[in-house]
Design a protein around this motif. Structure first.
Motif, PDB file in Angstrom:
ATOM      1  N   ALA A 104      27.669  41.859  32.127  1.00 21.84           N
ATOM      2  CA  ALA A 104      28.972  41.309  32.489  1.00 21.84           C
ATOM      3  C   ALA A 104      28.834  40.059  33.353  1.00 21.84           C
ATOM      4  CB  ALA A 104      29.793  42.372  33.217  1.00 21.84           C
ATOM      5  N   ALA A 105      27.723  39.953  34.099  1.00 18.15           N
ATOM      6  CA  ALA A 105      27.524  38.805  34.982  1.00 18.15           C
ATOM      7  C   ALA A 105      27.254  37.511  34.227  1.00 18.15           C
ATOM      8  CB  ALA A 105      26.371  39.073  35.951  1.00 18.15           C
ATOM      9  N   ALA A 106      27.074  37.588  32.907  1.00 19.52           N
ATOM     10  CA  ALA A 106      26.817  36.379  32.126  1.00 19.52           C
ATOM     11  C   ALA A 106      28.104  35.781  31.553  1.00 19.52           C
ATOM     12  CB  ALA A 106      25.838  36.689  30.992  1.00 19.52           C
ATOM     13  N   VAL A 107      29.227  36.386  31.853  1.00 23.57           N
ATOM     14  CA  VAL A 107      30.505  35.881  31.346  1.00 23.57           C
ATOM     15  C   VAL A 107      31.233  35.128  32.457  1.00 23.57           C
ATOM     16  CG1 VAL A 107      32.715  36.502  30.302  1.00 23.57           C
ATOM     17  CG2 VAL A 107      30.654  37.804  29.720  1.00 23.57           C
ATOM     18  N   TRP A 108      31.640  33.926  32.137  1.00 21.47           N
ATOM     19  CA  TRP A 108      32.372  33.072  33.075  1.00 21.47           C
ATOM     20  C   TRP A 108      33.837  33.071  32.668  1.00 21.47           C
ATOM     21  CZ3 TRP A 108      29.483  29.035  36.107  1.00 21.47           C
ATOM     22  CH2 TRP A 108      28.094  29.219  36.020  1.00 21.47           C
ATOM     23  N   PHE A 109      34.685  32.695  33.587  1.00 14.79           N
ATOM     24  CA  PHE A 109      36.119  32.668  33.299  1.00 14.79           C
ATOM     25  C   PHE A 109      36.756  31.389  33.809  1.00 14.79           C
ATOM     26  CE2 PHE A 109      36.789  36.927  31.727  1.00 14.79           C
ATOM     27  CZ  PHE A 109      35.701  37.629  32.236  1.00 14.79           C
ATOM     28  N   GLU A 110      37.633  30.841  32.953  1.00 17.18           N
ATOM     29  CA  GLU A 110      38.440  29.704  33.367  1.00 17.18           C
ATOM     30  C   GLU A 110      39.520  30.194  34.339  1.00 17.18           C
ATOM     31  OE1 GLU A 110      37.747  26.765  32.603  1.00 17.18           O
ATOM     32  OE2 GLU A 110      36.779  26.669  30.628  1.00 17.18           O
ATOM     33  N   ALA A 111      40.121  29.258  35.019  1.00 16.43           N
ATOM     34  CA  ALA A 111      41.217  29.615  35.919  1.00 16.43           C
ATOM     35  C   ALA A 111      42.355  30.283  35.155  1.00 16.43           C
ATOM     36  CB  ALA A 111      41.725  28.370  36.648  1.00 16.43           C
ATOM     37  N   SER A 112      42.468  29.956  33.862  1.00 17.91           N
ATOM     38  CA  SER A 112      43.520  30.542  33.039  1.00 17.91           C
ATOM     39  C   SER A 112      43.168  31.954  32.570  1.00 17.91           C
ATOM     40  CB  SER A 112      43.765  29.650  31.818  1.00 17.91           C
ATOM     41  OG  SER A 112      42.566  29.541  31.045  1.00 17.91           O
ATOM     42  N   GLY A 113      41.931  32.383  32.842  1.00 18.56           N
ATOM     43  CA  GLY A 113      41.503  33.708  32.435  1.00 18.56           C
ATOM     44  C   GLY A 113      40.707  33.750  31.154  1.00 18.56           C
ATOM     45  N   GLU A 114      40.549  32.618  30.468  1.00  9.31           N
ATOM     46  CA  GLU A 114      39.783  32.598  29.226  1.00  9.31           C
ATOM     47  C   GLU A 114      38.292  32.711  29.527  1.00  9.31           C
ATOM     48  OE1 GLU A 114      40.885  29.024  27.301  1.00  9.31           O
ATOM     49  OE2 GLU A 114      42.887  29.723  26.712  1.00  9.31           O
ATOM     50  N   ALA A 115      37.595  33.531  28.723  1.00  7.48           N
ATOM     51  CA  ALA A 115      36.174  33.791  28.956  1.00  7.48           C
ATOM     52  C   ALA A 115      35.302  32.799  28.197  1.00  7.48           C
ATOM     53  CB  ALA A 115      35.834  35.213  28.538  1.00  7.48           C
TER      54      ALA A 115
END
Length: 359
Positions: free
Chosen positions: A302-313
Motif C-alpha cells: 500500500a505504501a507504493a500508491v500515491w494520491f493526488e489532492a483530489s484523491g486519484e491514485a
C-alpha cells in the motif's frame, strides 16, 4: 685597527631552505593524494518495489463447531454387567440388530412406542404384544396380522427368532430382550459411562439416538464483532461451504452463538454429515467471514500508491513518471491495481525516502 680577515657567507644556506620547502610541499600534496574525498551523504535514494501478482482481501477467522443433539435410544429392562457393545458410535441401527449384551444375553432393537415392561408368553395380550408381532413379521418369522394376541403361531415365531440369536428357545420374550425405539433406522452412539464391564440397571438407556444432521454454530466471544448479515465460509474436508446466519442467542458466558445453515436452509454438512465427528472436541472446523472479497492481479504494498489532492491514485516510476491506477482490492497491507503491469518497478510513497508524497 680593523681585523684583516674577511667574512665569508655560507654557500649551503639556500640549498637547505630549498630542501625544507620541498619537504613541506611533499607532505601537503601527499595528504591530498591519499585521503579519501568526502561524499555528500545527504542525498536520498528512493526506495522501490516491483509490481507482482497478488491476491488480497479481508476476512475474519470465526470458530465454528458442530453439535449433535442426542436423546435416549430407548430404555432397557436388562440388569447386570454389559458384556458386549455391538454397535459403533455413529453407526446406523435397524430393527432386529443386536445392540449389546448383558450377562451374555443379546439385546435387540425394534420399533415401538411402548417400552418393554414385562415378559411376554403365549396368552398375553396388549399393545406391547402388537409391537413384538410387528417386529417378528418384519424379520420374516411371523405371517399374518399383528392383533395383539400372543397365540401359538406367535410363540412358534419367537422360538425361530431365539434360534437365530443362539439363546434358549422357550417361546418367551423377556422384557430385557428388546429395546423399543420410536423410529428406525437410527444413527446411535453409546451413552456416556457405558462400556463393556459397566453395570446396567433396569431403565438405563445404554444408547443415544443422534439427529440426522448436526447443528453448526459459530461462537463469538464478548468484544468480538461478527456481521450477521455477511456469509461465513466453512471448510469441510476439501470443500468450502458458504453458510449464512439463521439465528443467534447468548450463552451463559455472554458469548454470542450464531446458528449456521446453507443458503437454502439445509444443513452445512448436507450429504456429508456422516463425516462430522461425534465428539464435540473434534467437530471443530476452520471458517472465516469475508469482509472484503479476494481479488487477484498486479499488486504492490500500500505504501507504493500515491494520491493526488483530489484523491486519484497513481504510482511513480523510477524515472519520475506518474502513472494513474485504480485500486481493485486491498488487504494485509497490500493493494491490487489496474493500470500497471507486473514487473514494473515503482517508487515507494514513503516519507523516509525523501522524495515526498502527493498524499
Amino acid at each position: 685597527m680593523a681585523d684583516g680577515r674577511a667574512r665569508v657567507r655560507p654557500r649551503s644556506l639556500p640549498w637547505v631552505l630549498a630542501v625544507v620547502v620541498a619537504a613541506g610541499l611533499g607532505v601537503v600534496f601527499g595528504r591530498w593524494a591519499f585521503v579519501a574525498p568526502q561524499v555528500d551523504e545527504s542525498i536520498d535514494v528512493p526506495a522501490t518495489v516491483t509490481v507482482e501478482e497478488l491476491t488480497v482481501g479481508r476476512s475474519l477467522p470465526v470458530p465454528v463447531s458442530a453439535v449433535w443433539d442426542a436423546r435416549p435410544f430407548g430404555v432397557g429392562a436388562a440388569v447386570g454387567v454389559l458384556t458386549s457393545v455391538d454397535v459403533a458410535d455413529g453407526g446406523t441401527v435397524n430393527a432386529g440388530d443386536r445392540l449389546y449384551s448383558v450377562g451374555l444375553r443379546p439385546v435387540v432393537a425394534a420399533v415401538g412406542e411402548v417400552p418393554a415392561f414385562r415378559d411376554l408368553s403365549q396368552g398375553a395380550k396388549g399393545a406391547d404384544v402388537v409391537q413384538v408381532q410387528r417386529f417378528l413379521t418384519g424379520a420374516g418369522f411371523l405371517t399374518g396380522e399383528a392383533d395383539g394376541d400372543f397365540d401359538a403361531a406367535t410363540a412358534m415365531a419367537v422360538r425361530a427368532w431365539q434360534k437365530s440369536l443362539g439363546v434358549e428357545r422357550d417361546g418367551v420374550v423377556r422384557a430385557a430382550d428388546i429395546v423399543f425405539a420410536s423410529a428406525l433406522p437410527a444413527r446411535v452412539q453409546v451413552a456416556e459411562g457405558f462400556g463393556v464391564g459397566a453395570r446396567v440397571a433396569d431403565g438405563d438407556a445404554v444408547l443415544s439416538v443422534l439427529d440426522g444432521e448436526p447443528q453448526f454454530v459459530a461462537t463469538v466471544p464478548t468484544g468480538v464483532t461478527v456481521d450477521a448479515t455477511l456469509p461465513i465460509e466453512v471448510t469441510l474436508g476439501e470443500e468450502t461451504v458458504t453458510a449464512v446466519v439463521a439465528g443467534s442467542r447468548d450463552d451463559q458466558s455472554g458469548s454470542r452463538v450464531l446458528t449456521l445453515t446453507r443458503e437454502d436452509g439445509s444443513s452445512v454438512c448436507a450429504d456429508r454429515c456422516d463425516l462430522v465427528p461425534l465428539d464435540p472436541a473434534e467437530a471443530v472446523f476452520d471458517a472465516r467471514q469475508v469482509v472484503t472479497p479476494d481479488v487477484t492481479g498486479p499488486g504492490v504494498p500500500a505504501a507504493a500508491v500515491w494520491f493526488e489532492a483530489s484523491g486519484e491514485a497513481y504510482v511513480v516510476l523510477t524515472d519520475g513518471t506518474r502513472t494513474p491506477v485504480t485500486i481493485l482490492g486491498q488487504g494485509q497491507g497490500s493493494v491490487v491495481l489496474e493500470g500497471v503491469e507486473e514487473g514494473t518497478v515503482v517508487v515507494l510513497a514513503d516519507e523516509t525516502t525523501g522524495t515526498g508524497t502527493g498524499r
